[in-house]
Design an enzyme around this catalytic site. Sequence first.
Site, PDB file in Angstrom:
ATOM      1  N   GLY A  13       0.800  -1.224   0.000  1.00  0.00           N
ATOM      2  CA  GLY A  13       0.000   0.000   0.000  1.00  0.00           C
ATOM      3  C   GLY A  13       0.829   1.268   0.000  1.00  0.00           C
ATOM      4  CE1 TYR A  46      -8.342   6.676   7.009  1.00  0.00           C
ATOM      5  CE2 TYR A  46      -8.403   8.964   7.709  1.00  0.00           C
ATOM      6  CZ  TYR A  46      -7.684   7.840   7.344  1.00  0.00           C
ATOM      7  OH  TYR A  46      -6.323   7.891   7.309  1.00  0.00           O
TER       8      TYR A  46
HETATM    9  N1  SER Z   1      -4.523  10.918   3.974  1.00  0.00           N
HETATM   10  C1  SER Z   1      -5.705  10.512   4.660  1.00  0.00           C
HETATM   11  C2  SER Z   1      -6.915  10.798   3.868  1.00  0.00           C
HETATM   12  O1  SER Z   1      -6.927  11.801   3.197  1.00  0.00           O
HETATM   13  C3  SER Z   1      -5.818  11.207   5.980  1.00  0.00           C
HETATM   14  O2  SER Z   1      -5.040  10.581   6.923  1.00  0.00           O
HETATM   15  O3  SER Z   1      -7.853  10.096   3.940  1.00  0.00           O
END
Ligand code: SER
Length: 332
Positions: free
Chosen positions: A25, A157
């Site tokens: 990843g 998230y």
């Molecule tokens: N880079 C991530 C996102 O934009 C944030 O931690 O989802």
Amino acid sequence: MPVLNKYVALTRKDMQNVLVIGATGQIGSELTLELRKRYGGGHVVAGYIPGAEPKGALKDSGPLGIADVTEGDTIARIVKDYKVDTIYNLAALLSVVAESKPALAWKIGIDGLWNVLEVARTYGCAVFTPSSIGSFGAGTPHVHTPQDTIQRPCTIYGVTKVTTELLSDYYHAKYGVDTRSVRFPGLISYQTLPGGGTTDYAVDIYYAAVRGEKFVSPLRAGTYMDMMYMPDALNAAIQLMEADPSRLKHRNAFNIASMSFDPEEIYRAIKKRVPGFEMGYEVDPLKQAIADSWPDCMDDSCAREEWGWKPQYDLESMTEDMLEKLRVKLSQ
Ligand code: SER
């Protein structure tokens, strides 16, 4: 609650064998190679899921194995076979893609974390599972966001990241599992692309500049977020896992910061070096709403005090390096 586990006394210099889950990843592809450089290829297992097999240097420089967080047995098998003592658990969906697949985001981020922590508890492994600027929400102070503050995110998230922090702390307090973590800013790299994040624009803009294309920003001018160049992010993860545990007052998760900018500032840094570069705006409402709920800039003084965090790159030095490396990469 008493801490019963003997592993808490280990310092990270005892670290022998590492498993990186999510080794192909955005972070894993570079972290795996960096760990192999530091500890020796044979000591770092690249864990992947079918369909995302390691290739090239990642495949050739050390052991590989299927490590699917939704199947705890696959993690346990590698930990046993390679006598793993440290797990970097990088399996996750980024913020925008998670909004379209909330159940999957939870399954990977939290059910998966549970499986990893259970393996760690059974076999005495330390565990690093990233948190994020996404663990904060609209009610959080946005400027110099403190280490300990309100965390009420509005995205799935963010919900999984706050839960990650709580569950990791719980496993440390209840079982003595050596869990540690940082809240990563948006990560910028010329190697593996992010996918489906709110901060991705800060990577995409460099590709547009090097390809001679106009960039269309999905975020409004004035939208500030913490960002970080990948070499600093890799150092943070490794340095924290190697830190003397007796100095850690916090564990899950430390604010870390190196730069904060809005689309105009990154555009100007690039335009200084690519004079013909142009940028316009076409705001994406979902990305804008997410970005508006995240901090403008975090206070990382606890990381600096407790384990010596110190970034190397700012916007100017990162831009210099990104453009140079991307020119080479895109000309091949
Ligand atoms: N880079 C991530 C996102 O934009 C944030 O931690 O989802």
